[in-house]
Design a protein around this motif. Structure first.
Motif, PDB file in Angstrom:
ATOM      1  N   SER A 116      76.818 -34.901   4.153  1.00  0.00           N
ATOM      2  CA  SER A 116      77.177 -35.058   2.737  1.00  0.00           C
ATOM      3  C   SER A 116      78.492 -34.350   2.425  1.00  0.00           C
ATOM      4  CB  SER A 116      76.050 -34.571   1.821  1.00  0.00           C
ATOM      5  OG  SER A 116      75.716 -33.231   2.078  1.00  0.00           O
ATOM      6  N   ALA A 117      78.748 -33.215   3.053  1.00  0.00           N
ATOM      7  CA  ALA A 117      80.004 -32.493   2.805  1.00  0.00           C
ATOM      8  C   ALA A 117      81.210 -33.319   3.246  1.00  0.00           C
ATOM      9  CB  ALA A 117      79.993 -31.149   3.541  1.00  0.00           C
ATOM     10  N   THR A 118      81.114 -33.931   4.417  1.00  0.00           N
ATOM     11  CA  THR A 118      82.244 -34.704   4.924  1.00  0.00           C
ATOM     12  C   THR A 118      82.404 -36.005   4.154  1.00  0.00           C
ATOM     13  OG1 THR A 118      81.912 -33.699   7.087  1.00  0.00           O
ATOM     14  CG2 THR A 118      83.325 -35.639   7.008  1.00  0.00           C
ATOM     15  N   ALA A 119      81.304 -36.632   3.779  1.00  0.00           N
ATOM     16  CA  ALA A 119      81.400 -37.834   2.942  1.00  0.00           C
ATOM     17  C   ALA A 119      82.110 -37.492   1.629  1.00  0.00           C
ATOM     18  CB  ALA A 119      80.014 -38.419   2.671  1.00  0.00           C
ATOM     19  N   ALA A 120      81.750 -36.368   1.031  1.00  0.00           N
ATOM     20  CA  ALA A 120      82.393 -35.942  -0.218  1.00  0.00           C
ATOM     21  C   ALA A 120      83.869 -35.620   0.019  1.00  0.00           C
ATOM     22  CB  ALA A 120      81.678 -34.722  -0.792  1.00  0.00           C
ATOM     23  N   ALA A 121      84.181 -34.977   1.138  1.00  0.00           N
ATOM     24  CA  ALA A 121      85.576 -34.638   1.430  1.00  0.00           C
ATOM     25  C   ALA A 121      86.426 -35.894   1.532  1.00  0.00           C
ATOM     26  CB  ALA A 121      85.666 -33.833   2.729  1.00  0.00           C
ATOM     27  N   VAL A 122      85.908 -36.917   2.195  1.00  0.00           N
ATOM     28  CA  VAL A 122      86.653 -38.168   2.355  1.00  0.00           C
ATOM     29  C   VAL A 122      86.737 -38.915   1.017  1.00  0.00           C
ATOM     30  CG1 VAL A 122      86.656 -40.438   3.495  1.00  0.00           C
ATOM     31  CG2 VAL A 122      86.158 -38.362   4.820  1.00  0.00           C
ATOM     32  N   ALA A 123      85.590 -39.066   0.350  1.00  0.00           N
ATOM     33  CA  ALA A 123      85.559 -39.843  -0.899  1.00  0.00           C
ATOM     34  C   ALA A 123      86.321 -39.147  -2.028  1.00  0.00           C
ATOM     35  CB  ALA A 123      84.105 -40.089  -1.321  1.00  0.00           C
ATOM     36  N   PHE A 124      86.012 -37.886  -2.266  1.00  0.00           N
ATOM     37  CA  PHE A 124      86.640 -37.179  -3.385  1.00  0.00           C
ATOM     38  C   PHE A 124      88.074 -36.763  -3.040  1.00  0.00           C
ATOM     39  CE2 PHE A 124      82.067 -35.677  -4.403  1.00  0.00           C
ATOM     40  CZ  PHE A 124      81.739 -36.928  -4.883  1.00  0.00           C
ATOM     41  N   GLY A 125      88.321 -36.513  -1.768  1.00  0.00           N
ATOM     42  CA  GLY A 125      89.691 -36.228  -1.323  1.00  0.00           C
ATOM     43  C   GLY A 125      90.602 -37.407  -1.623  1.00  0.00           C
ATOM     44  N   ALA A 126      90.091 -38.631  -1.465  1.00  0.00           N
ATOM     45  CA  ALA A 126      90.875 -39.831  -1.767  1.00  0.00           C
ATOM     46  C   ALA A 126      91.187 -39.938  -3.258  1.00  0.00           C
ATOM     47  CB  ALA A 126      90.121 -41.082  -1.306  1.00  0.00           C
ATOM     48  N   LEU A 127      90.393 -39.258  -4.075  1.00  0.00           N
ATOM     49  CA  LEU A 127      90.619 -39.263  -5.529  1.00  0.00           C
ATOM     50  C   LEU A 127      91.443 -38.044  -5.966  1.00  0.00           C
ATOM     51  CD1 LEU A 127      87.077 -40.437  -6.670  1.00  0.00           C
ATOM     52  CD2 LEU A 127      89.204 -41.770  -6.638  1.00  0.00           C
ATOM     53  N   GLY A 128      91.938 -37.286  -4.995  1.00  0.00           N
ATOM     54  CA  GLY A 128      92.824 -36.163  -5.297  1.00  0.00           C
ATOM     55  C   GLY A 128      92.156 -34.816  -5.453  1.00  0.00           C
ATOM     56  N   ALA A 129      90.873 -34.713  -5.129  1.00  0.00           N
ATOM     57  CA  ALA A 129      90.167 -33.434  -5.256  1.00  0.00           C
ATOM     58  C   ALA A 129      90.498 -32.573  -4.033  1.00  0.00           C
ATOM     59  CB  ALA A 129      88.669 -33.669  -5.382  1.00  0.00           C
ATOM     60  N   ARG A 130      91.610 -31.858  -4.098  1.00  0.00           N
ATOM     61  CA  ARG A 130      92.122 -31.114  -2.938  1.00  0.00           C
ATOM     62  C   ARG A 130      91.241 -29.940  -2.514  1.00  0.00           C
ATOM     63  NH1 ARG A 130      96.994 -32.946  -5.012  1.00  0.00           N
ATOM     64  NH2 ARG A 130      97.600 -31.197  -6.314  1.00  0.00           N
ATOM     65  N   ALA A 131      90.418 -29.424  -3.402  1.00  0.00           N
ATOM     66  CA  ALA A 131      89.553 -28.288  -3.041  1.00  0.00           C
ATOM     67  C   ALA A 131      88.346 -28.724  -2.214  1.00  0.00           C
ATOM     68  CB  ALA A 131      89.074 -27.572  -4.303  1.00  0.00           C
ATOM     69  N   VAL A 132      87.999 -30.009  -2.249  1.00  0.00           N
ATOM     70  CA  VAL A 132      86.768 -30.450  -1.582  1.00  0.00           C
ATOM     71  C   VAL A 132      86.865 -30.390  -0.057  1.00  0.00           C
ATOM     72  CG1 VAL A 132      85.121 -32.357  -1.308  1.00  0.00           C
ATOM     73  CG2 VAL A 132      85.976 -31.755  -3.579  1.00  0.00           C
ATOM     74  N   PRO A 133      87.915 -30.905   0.589  1.00  0.00           N
ATOM     75  CA  PRO A 133      87.926 -30.849   2.061  1.00  0.00           C
ATOM     76  C   PRO A 133      87.794 -29.437   2.665  1.00  0.00           C
ATOM     77  CG  PRO A 133      89.458 -32.519   1.307  1.00  0.00           C
ATOM     78  CD  PRO A 133      88.991 -31.759   0.083  1.00  0.00           C
ATOM     79  N   PRO A 134      88.536 -28.415   2.173  1.00  0.00           N
ATOM     80  CA  PRO A 134      88.318 -27.092   2.763  1.00  0.00           C
ATOM     81  C   PRO A 134      86.921 -26.524   2.470  1.00  0.00           C
ATOM     82  CG  PRO A 134      90.145 -27.027   1.182  1.00  0.00           C
ATOM     83  CD  PRO A 134      89.658 -28.430   1.256  1.00  0.00           C
ATOM     84  N   LEU A 135      86.379 -26.822   1.306  1.00  0.00           N
ATOM     85  CA  LEU A 135      85.024 -26.370   0.979  1.00  0.00           C
ATOM     86  C   LEU A 135      84.009 -27.082   1.884  1.00  0.00           C
ATOM     87  CD1 LEU A 135      83.339 -24.554  -0.842  1.00  0.00           C
ATOM     88  CD2 LEU A 135      83.283 -26.410  -2.518  1.00  0.00           C
ATOM     89  N   ALA A 136      84.246 -28.355   2.159  1.00  0.00           N
ATOM     90  CA  ALA A 136      83.367 -29.105   3.061  1.00  0.00           C
ATOM     91  C   ALA A 136      83.426 -28.524   4.474  1.00  0.00           C
ATOM     92  CB  ALA A 136      83.757 -30.584   3.065  1.00  0.00           C
ATOM     93  N   ALA A 137      84.616 -28.155   4.930  1.00  0.00           N
ATOM     94  CA  ALA A 137      84.754 -27.539   6.263  1.00  0.00           C
ATOM     95  C   ALA A 137      83.981 -26.219   6.312  1.00  0.00           C
ATOM     96  CB  ALA A 137      86.222 -27.319   6.597  1.00  0.00           C
ATOM     97  N   ALA A 138      84.079 -25.431   5.247  1.00  0.00           N
ATOM     98  CA  ALA A 138      83.339 -24.166   5.179  1.00  0.00           C
ATOM     99  C   ALA A 138      81.834 -24.432   5.206  1.00  0.00           C
ATOM    100  CB  ALA A 138      83.731 -23.382   3.926  1.00  0.00           C
ATOM    101  N   MET A 139      81.405 -25.477   4.511  1.00  0.00           N
ATOM    102  CA  MET A 139      79.980 -25.848   4.507  1.00  0.00           C
ATOM    103  C   MET A 139      79.524 -26.162   5.925  1.00  0.00           C
ATOM    104  SD  MET A 139      77.196 -26.586   2.635  1.00  0.00           S
ATOM    105  CE  MET A 139      77.778 -26.906   0.975  1.00  0.00           C
TER     106      MET A 139
END
Length: 185
Positions: A116-139
């Motif tokens: 779910s973290a990586t799905a969110a990083a890809v999906a929300f990252g595509a919408l410009g949510a820059r904080a999500v990918p590093p938070l997903a990596a930490a998760m």
């Protein structure tokens, strides 16, 4: 072979997955690291953090509300897919480290948190949510620190999440291919 002798699981030397988990889990001996990893684990249970983030994105960005909601649906769908794979594979959680958190289930492969973290990083990252990918990596890393997954569980979950979000990217953004003959300029 003595059934009480537990040194013969499959090899005398633990494999790379086992050794990497042991190394990451050792980082949990530091109180701040353990607290952060526990917090991430709790927040990521059942994809809750990512679903909340997607709903917040939908509320904050009315122009792209549909894309945010569809990205949230992709994230939840990826999480459900990981649970299905878990039931098929039935790999037991690591037994050679003491976990720092309780888990919702007994099975380890793939990591639903990583999915779910990586799905969110890809999906929300595509919408410009820059904080999500590093938070997903930490998760993803937190699952090793708390000792409830092998690195291969996390890698497989991350791959499943990324593939799910990429496959749904066109649907998420509402893009359509131009149908032949419709664009007469």
């Amino acid at each position: 072979m003595d059934p009480t002798d537990h040194t013969h699981h499959h090899d005398e030397r633990p494999d790379l997955d086992h050794r990497l988990l042991t190394a990451f889990h050792a980082r949990g001996a530091r109180p701040r690291v353990a607290a952060a990893a526990r917090t991430l684990s709790l927040a990521g249970e059942h994809g809750a953090l990512w679903i909340a983030a997607g709903l917040a994105g939908a509320a904050a960005d009315p122009r792209r509300r549909r894309a945010w909601l569809r990205g949230t649906a992709l994230t939840a769908g990826a999480h459900l897919a990981s649970m299905g794979v878990k039931r098929l594979v039935r790999r037991p959680r690591p037994g050679h480290v003491v976990p720092l958190v309780r888990t919702a289930g007994r099975h380890s492969f793939p990591s639903s948190h990583a999915t779910s973290a990586t799905a969110a990083a890809v999906a929300f990252g595509a919408l410009g949510a820059r904080a999500v990918p590093p938070l997903a990596a930490a998760m993803c890393l937190s699952r090793l620190v708390v000792g409830v997954h092998y690195p291969s569980d996390v890698a497989a979950g991350a791959a499943l999440g990324a593939v799910t979000a990429r496959l749904g990217a066109r649907w998420m953004t509402g893009e359509r291919r131009m149908a032949g003959g419709r664009d007469h300029g």
